[in-house]
Motif scaffolding. Sequence first.
Motif, mmCIF file in Angstrom:
data_model
loop_
_atom_site.group_PDB
_atom_site.id
_atom_site.type_symbol
_atom_site.label_atom_id
_atom_site.label_comp_id
_atom_site.label_asym_id
_atom_site.label_seq_id
_atom_site.Cartn_x
_atom_site.Cartn_y
_atom_site.Cartn_z
ATOM 1 N N UNK A 175 4.247 -30.580 -9.539
ATOM 2 C CA UNK A 175 2.903 -30.528 -8.966
ATOM 3 C C UNK A 175 2.966 -29.709 -7.680
ATOM 4 N N UNK A 176 1.778 -29.403 -7.104
ATOM 5 C CA UNK A 176 1.709 -28.577 -5.880
ATOM 6 C C UNK A 176 2.559 -27.321 -6.051
ATOM 7 N N UNK A 177 2.263 -26.597 -7.126
ATOM 8 C CA UNK A 177 3.080 -25.422 -7.447
ATOM 9 C C UNK A 177 2.537 -24.200 -6.699
ATOM 10 N N UNK A 178 3.360 -23.651 -5.853
ATOM 11 C CA UNK A 178 2.995 -22.415 -5.141
ATOM 12 C C UNK A 178 3.397 -21.255 -6.051
ATOM 13 N N UNK A 179 2.417 -20.537 -6.557
ATOM 14 C CA UNK A 179 2.719 -19.403 -7.443
ATOM 15 C C UNK A 179 2.711 -18.162 -6.563
ATOM 16 N N UNK A 180 3.878 -17.628 -6.318
ATOM 17 C CA UNK A 180 3.979 -16.603 -5.278
ATOM 18 C C UNK A 180 4.552 -15.289 -5.819
ATOM 19 N N UNK A 181 3.850 -14.168 -5.587
ATOM 20 C CA UNK A 181 4.463 -12.893 -5.993
ATOM 21 C C UNK A 181 5.664 -12.595 -5.097
ATOM 22 N N UNK A 182 6.774 -12.207 -5.690
ATOM 23 C CA UNK A 182 7.991 -11.968 -4.902
ATOM 24 C C UNK A 182 7.711 -10.918 -3.828
ATOM 25 N N UNK A 183 8.060 -11.271 -2.620
ATOM 26 C CA UNK A 183 7.846 -10.370 -1.490
ATOM 27 C C UNK A 183 8.894 -9.258 -1.515
ATOM 28 N N UNK A 184 8.467 -8.051 -1.181
ATOM 29 C CA UNK A 184 9.339 -6.874 -1.133
ATOM 30 C C UNK A 184 9.886 -6.499 -2.514
ATOM 31 N N UNK A 191 1.694 -4.183 -12.844
ATOM 32 C CA UNK A 191 2.255 -5.537 -12.717
ATOM 33 C C UNK A 191 1.293 -6.465 -11.964
ATOM 34 N N UNK A 192 0.576 -5.883 -10.997
ATOM 35 C CA UNK A 192 -0.402 -6.710 -10.261
ATOM 36 C C UNK A 192 -1.468 -7.227 -11.224
ATOM 37 N N UNK A 193 -1.905 -6.322 -12.125
ATOM 38 C CA UNK A 193 -2.942 -6.755 -13.085
ATOM 39 C C UNK A 193 -2.416 -7.907 -13.934
ATOM 40 N N UNK A 194 -1.158 -7.759 -14.384
ATOM 41 C CA UNK A 194 -0.570 -8.833 -15.198
ATOM 42 C C UNK A 194 -0.493 -10.136 -14.408
ATOM 43 N N UNK A 195 -0.160 -10.011 -13.127
ATOM 44 C CA UNK A 195 -0.089 -11.207 -12.284
ATOM 45 C C UNK A 195 -1.460 -11.893 -12.273
ATOM 46 N N UNK A 314 4.659 -2.348 -0.841
ATOM 47 C CA UNK A 314 4.048 -3.346 0.042
ATOM 48 C C UNK A 314 2.520 -3.231 0.002
ATOM 49 N N UNK A 315 2.044 -1.995 -0.038
ATOM 50 C CA UNK A 315 0.594 -1.773 -0.097
ATOM 51 C C UNK A 315 0.012 -2.473 -1.329
ATOM 52 N N UNK A 316 0.703 -2.317 -2.449
ATOM 53 C CA UNK A 316 0.247 -2.948 -3.690
ATOM 54 C C UNK A 316 0.355 -4.468 -3.577
ATOM 55 N N UNK A 317 1.416 -4.929 -2.949
ATOM 56 C CA UNK A 317 1.616 -6.374 -2.748
ATOM 57 C C UNK A 317 0.450 -6.947 -1.935
ATOM 58 N N UNK A 318 0.053 -6.231 -0.877
ATOM 59 C CA UNK A 318 -1.040 -6.718 -0.028
ATOM 60 C C UNK A 318 -2.341 -6.780 -0.831
ATOM 61 N N UNK A 319 -2.570 -5.732 -1.643
ATOM 62 C CA UNK A 319 -3.771 -5.723 -2.478
ATOM 63 C C UNK A 319 -3.754 -6.948 -3.411
ATOM 64 N N UNK A 320 -2.608 -7.190 -3.997
ATOM 65 C CA UNK A 320 -2.467 -8.341 -4.900
ATOM 66 C C UNK A 320 -2.728 -9.653 -4.146
ATOM 67 N N UNK A 324 -5.481 -12.584 -4.880
ATOM 68 C CA UNK A 324 -5.107 -13.999 -5.082
ATOM 69 C C UNK A 324 -5.937 -14.871 -4.138
ATOM 70 N N UNK A 325 -6.054 -14.389 -2.915
ATOM 71 C CA UNK A 325 -6.807 -15.174 -1.923
ATOM 72 C C UNK A 325 -8.278 -15.320 -2.330
ATOM 73 N N UNK A 326 -8.859 -14.219 -2.821
ATOM 74 C CA UNK A 326 -10.265 -14.299 -3.250
ATOM 75 C C UNK A 326 -10.422 -15.315 -4.376
ATOM 76 N N UNK A 327 -9.489 -15.289 -5.321
ATOM 77 C CA UNK A 327 -9.552 -16.241 -6.447
ATOM 78 C C UNK A 327 -9.403 -17.671 -5.918
ATOM 79 N N UNK A 328 -8.451 -17.873 -5.025
ATOM 80 C CA UNK A 328 -8.222 -19.218 -4.471
ATOM 81 C C UNK A 328 -9.464 -19.725 -3.739
ATOM 82 N N UNK A 329 -10.038 -18.848 -2.903
ATOM 83 C CA UNK A 329 -11.194 -19.295 -2.110
ATOM 84 C C UNK A 329 -12.384 -19.591 -3.002
#
Length: 337
Positions: A175-184, A191-195, A314-320, A324-329
């Motif tokens: 439970x309380x699973x943090x689903x996190x895209x690997x940093x760096x 891949x972002x779309x798949x995420x 990193x730019x793509x990571x930030x976009x992703x 994620x944040x928009x979906x969460x909110x």
Amino acid sequence: MLPAIDHVWIFITGRCNVRCEHCFFAHKSERLRLSSRSQDALFRFLSAAGKKQFIISGGEPFMVWPATRALLLRIRQAYPQAYLSVQSNGLMMKPGHLVTLKSMRANLELGIDGDEAAVAASRRGLPRGGFQRLCASLSAARTAGVGLSTTMTVTPQNVANLSDNFMALLGLRARAIEIHPAFMAQWRRAESRLFLQGYRRALASELRMGERGLISREYSLPAKGVWDMVILPDGKVLANWTFLSFPEHVREQFVVMDLSKRDGEFLPAAKSYFSALRKFLGQGSAPVSYRRLSNFNASLAISAWGNPQSGRCFKEYVRLCDEIEQIDLATIRRRPA
Ligand code: SF4
């Protein structure tokens, strides 16, 4: 006045029993363990600061259990009400560890990336039977009544299996699973779309099950402070976890304190860091999420590094992360706690 601290992350050791592909503390030294001098300096410094949450990490904190145990005790005595957590890969857990965690009201945060194949692929050096050991730790922690959360790190290599891996964790009753895209990691648009597809599927499963708290959205919520105290095993202090992922010559530029040498004194680098932080925080009127705060810190290190390929990923990571944040909110708005 000292800006409010969000998390106090204590990296008690650089030793670990596996070598994960996605380890966010990528450039750590096996030899180092946080000295008692640095710990004393930390507690003296913290006594002047406000409310905090503590996370003991590594390396693998259970590899240096006597030191981890003593630190847990010390934090709990000094901060009876503070949130306290230990991050672990779950391979070395023993019943006695759980008794201590329970009595210290400490949470256990286990890193599990999904099913056996996913875990074996991401953790180099996983011993035979390692996945079963990890599952047994999870189950034993739950039975012992220890607060439990899990981090599922998603890499561009395993992103196509995100929702299957999420379901595998639910099958283990995580439970309380943090689903996190690997940093760096090498994130590109495909891949972002798949995420995002996988993430939405995971949300749909969460919704179908009708149980709250299956997915942790904490990183998308407003940060509780504006900087982290990230204490490295050598006593140096960084102001956010993202700096850990950079090569030492980059990371060193963001060391704001050195607890092994100076008691609670900021180093010259802190001045420019805090001034950049204040500028960033002054830009918007809305509170900043922990995710955005972390990405701001990472952007400083990316600029200092000047590595074009990492800059692009990193730019793509930030976009992703923004998506994620928009979906969460949106999810939080639809289903307020
Ligand atoms: S278990 Fe944690 S500290 Fe060890 S290599 Fe993996 S991510 Fe890094």
